[in-house]
Design a protein around this motif. Structure first.
Motif, PDB file in Angstrom:
ATOM      1  N   ALA A  29       0.834  -1.202   0.000  1.00 40.53           N
ATOM      2  CA  ALA A  29       0.000   0.000   0.000  1.00 40.53           C
ATOM      3  C   ALA A  29       0.870   1.255   0.000  1.00 40.53           C
ATOM      4  N   MET A  30       1.982   1.205   0.726  1.00 41.92           N
ATOM      5  CA  MET A  30       2.885   2.355   0.809  1.00 41.92           C
ATOM      6  C   MET A  30       3.920   2.372  -0.318  1.00 41.92           C
ATOM      7  N   HIS A  31       4.269   1.187  -0.805  1.00 48.23           N
ATOM      8  CA  HIS A  31       5.316   1.061  -1.831  1.00 48.23           C
ATOM      9  C   HIS A  31       4.779   0.165  -2.945  1.00 48.23           C
ATOM     10  N   ALA A  32       3.860   0.712  -3.717  1.00 47.15           N
ATOM     11  CA  ALA A  32       3.157  -0.058  -4.734  1.00 47.15           C
ATOM     12  C   ALA A  32       4.080  -0.632  -5.803  1.00 47.15           C
ATOM     13  N   THR A  33       5.270  -0.078  -5.947  1.00 43.06           N
ATOM     14  CA  THR A  33       6.191  -0.564  -6.978  1.00 43.06           C
ATOM     15  C   THR A  33       7.145  -1.639  -6.454  1.00 43.06           C
ATOM     16  N   SER A  34       6.907  -2.160  -5.273  1.00 44.97           N
ATOM     17  CA  SER A  34       7.763  -3.207  -4.702  1.00 44.97           C
ATOM     18  C   SER A  34       7.382  -4.563  -5.303  1.00 44.97           C
ATOM     19  N   ALA A  35       8.116  -4.966  -6.314  1.00 45.59           N
ATOM     20  CA  ALA A  35       7.853  -6.267  -6.946  1.00 45.59           C
ATOM     21  C   ALA A  35       7.996  -7.390  -5.927  1.00 45.59           C
ATOM     22  N   GLU A  36       9.029  -7.320  -5.100  1.00 43.84           N
ATOM     23  CA  GLU A  36       9.246  -8.361  -4.103  1.00 43.84           C
ATOM     24  C   GLU A  36       8.116  -8.390  -3.080  1.00 43.84           C
ATOM     25  N   GLY A  37       7.598  -7.225  -2.712  1.00 46.86           N
ATOM     26  CA  GLY A  37       6.467  -7.170  -1.797  1.00 46.86           C
ATOM     27  C   GLY A  37       5.240  -7.859  -2.369  1.00 46.86           C
ATOM     28  N   HIS A  38       4.948  -7.569  -3.639  1.00 42.22           N
ATOM     29  CA  HIS A  38       3.808  -8.225  -4.291  1.00 42.22           C
ATOM     30  C   HIS A  38       4.043  -9.727  -4.409  1.00 42.22           C
ATOM     31  N   TYR A  39       5.284 -10.117  -4.733  1.00 39.08           N
ATOM     32  CA  TYR A  39       5.593 -11.534  -4.871  1.00 39.08           C
ATOM     33  C   TYR A  39       5.396 -12.265  -3.531  1.00 39.08           C
ATOM     34  N   LEU A  40       5.953 -11.712  -2.456  1.00 39.48           N
ATOM     35  CA  LEU A  40       5.795 -12.356  -1.147  1.00 39.48           C
ATOM     36  C   LEU A  40       4.334 -12.407  -0.719  1.00 39.48           C
ATOM     37  N   LEU A  41       3.601 -11.340  -1.019  1.00 43.23           N
ATOM     38  CA  LEU A  41       2.174 -11.343  -0.687  1.00 43.23           C
ATOM     39  C   LEU A  41       1.452 -12.427  -1.484  1.00 43.23           C
ATOM     40  N   SER A  42       1.866 -12.650  -2.727  1.00 42.14           N
ATOM     41  CA  SER A  42       1.262 -13.737  -3.512  1.00 42.14           C
ATOM     42  C   SER A  42       1.542 -15.087  -2.856  1.00 42.14           C
TER      43      SER A  42
END
Length: 131
Positions: free
Chosen positions: A93-106
């Motif tokens: 939510a704060m760092h929408a461009t974090s590919a790693e964040g999206h990947y870990l959330l997946s």
């Protein structure tokens, strides 16, 4: 500090922990030592200490997404999927461009059996150049 970084890079995490603790005895607000200490604990699978260290890093450098990402990873590795989801949702939510964040959330959503959400987060990670 440099000694600890070099020790950690060589995989001497127990020695690096002692070096980072010495730095923190002199300057308990040193974010580099705090963060690297947490990383060493994580590499040694000392999850509670890693969690505390990443939380401390977040307090010292709230604008830096890396400690929050690593905190989410620690929760995921421990199987605390709810804490991992909260942490990583806040991160993206704060760092929408974090590919790693999206990947870990997946990965968290996949582990929770939330297939559509997992696919959506994985697609976001891939769009951003991640896995």
């Amino acid at each position: 500090l440099n000694l600890g970084v070099n020790q950690a890079q060589r995989g001497e995490n127990a020695k690096a922990i002692q070096s980072f603790k010495q730095v923190l005895n002199l300057d308990n607000r040193n974010v580099v030592a705090t963060y690297n200490l947490a990383l060493c604990y994580a590499k040694l699978k000392r999850w509670k200490e890693a969690e505390e260290g990443f939380k401390a890093s977040l307090l010292l450098a709230p604008e830096d997404p890396q400690p929050q990402l690593d905190l989410g990873r620690v929760y995921l590795l421990q199987g605390d999927l709810d804490a991992a989801a909260r942490t990583l949702k806040s991160l993206v939510a704060m760092h929408a461009t974090s590919a790693e964040g999206h990947y870990l959330l997946s990965q968290v959503y996949q582990a929770k059996g939330m297939k559509a959400e997992a696919e959506s987060e994985l697609a976001a990670a891939q769009r951003l150049g991640g896995r």
